[in-house]
Design an enzyme around this catalytic site. Structure first.
Site: not given
Ligand SMILES: NC(=O)c1ccc[n+]([C@@H]2O[C@H](COP(=O)([O-])OP(=O)(O)OC[C@H]3O[C@@H](n4cnc5c(N)ncnc54)[C@H](OP(=O)(O)O)[C@@H]3O)[C@@H](O)[C@H]2O)c1
Length: 241
Positions: A164, A168
């Protein structure tokens, strides 16, 4: 002409909230999700809130899906103003050391977090070039910061999730490459760290609410002409690469 934004992984979490906040600014939304039912449900939810939202099936891990989505958007719209590469996955096993993580975890992570971002951007770049001043936002993470990982005093020093984290770091490298390519155009491309956010990925113990987790993406998606390109920020503050 109304601005149009496409957010990937917009069916839940930070992506759904990013779409919502962009919609609240009067921007027309393409609510992308890998599954038709999920994209339609999210678009319907946003429409019920009075926003202009359409679902779009887009699996960022599938070349065919990306090609199909890009053709569909090009058939419906003359341009794309905002692309938020939000979809992301985290597969590292927290109970394993870096060298114990399975190679398959690395492959599946890179397929979405890096190759997905590059492939979606390449597919939509022709439409982004047709907008007057497009914005591309890449969801990175503070866990992609090599400088902070190298510092034993940093808060992320012990967060060793190599697939991961390095995916990034690679997103950040891609942001810089594309910003360089587009430096003489009005298009801006930036990486953001959303914060440690209460989502399925971030976990319920994360300190930041989703509404705040979307703010860094929205800020970079709606940057003024004098804003940066090739930056890595969290809530407007520059992070070390
Ligand atoms: N949450 C945090 O603390 C955090 C911190 C740093 C960075 N981020 C980044 O922020 C972004 C959003 O994260 P989040 O926390 O909102 O995560 P999340 O709630 O797990 O949501 C992830 C999203 O990505 C989608 N996804 C996964 N595989 C996919 C694919 N093959 N095609 C299209 N969509 C796909 C998921 O769809 P499904 O529902 O179908 O699985 C979901 O809509 C990510 O890039 C993550 O790495 C998050």
């Amino acid at each position: 002409m109304t601005d149009i934004a496409l957010v990937t992984g917009a069916n839940k979490g930070i992506g759904l909230e990013t779409a919502r906040q962009l919609g609240q600014r009067g921007i027309q939304l393409l609510v992308a999700a890998r599954d038709q039912a999920k994209s339609e449900a999210a678009a319907a939810q946003l429409r019920s809130e009075g926003l202009d939202a359409q679902g779009l099936v887009l699996d960022v891990g599938s070349d065919a899906s990306i090609e199909h989505a890009a053709a569909e958007v090009a058939a419906r719209h003359a341009k794309l103003d905002i692309l938020v590469n939000n979809a992301g996955v985290l597969f590292d096993d927290p109970d394993l050391t870096p060298s114990q993580q399975e190679l398959d975890v690395w492959r599946r992570t890179y397929a979405i977090n890096l190759f997905g971002v590059v492939a979606v951007t390449r597919a939509f770049l022709p439409l982004l070039r047709k907008a007057s001043a497009a914005r591309i936002v890449n969801l990175s993470s503070i866990l992609g910061s090599l400088t902070l990982h190298a510092d034993p005093g940093s808060p992320i020093y012990d967060s060793t999730m190599p697939a991961y984290n390095s995916s990034k770091s690679a997103v950040n490298a891609w942001t810089l490459s594309l910003a360089h390519e587009l430096r003489d155009t009005p298009i801006k491309v930036n990486s953001v760290h959303p914060g440690h956010v209460k989502t399925d990925m971030g976990g319920q113990r994360a300190p930041m609410a989703i509404v705040d987790g979307a703010r860094s993406s929205v800020a970079m998606a709606t940057l003024a002409a004098d804003g940066p390109s090739g930056s890595f920020t969290h809530l407007g503050k520059t992070l070390p690469w």
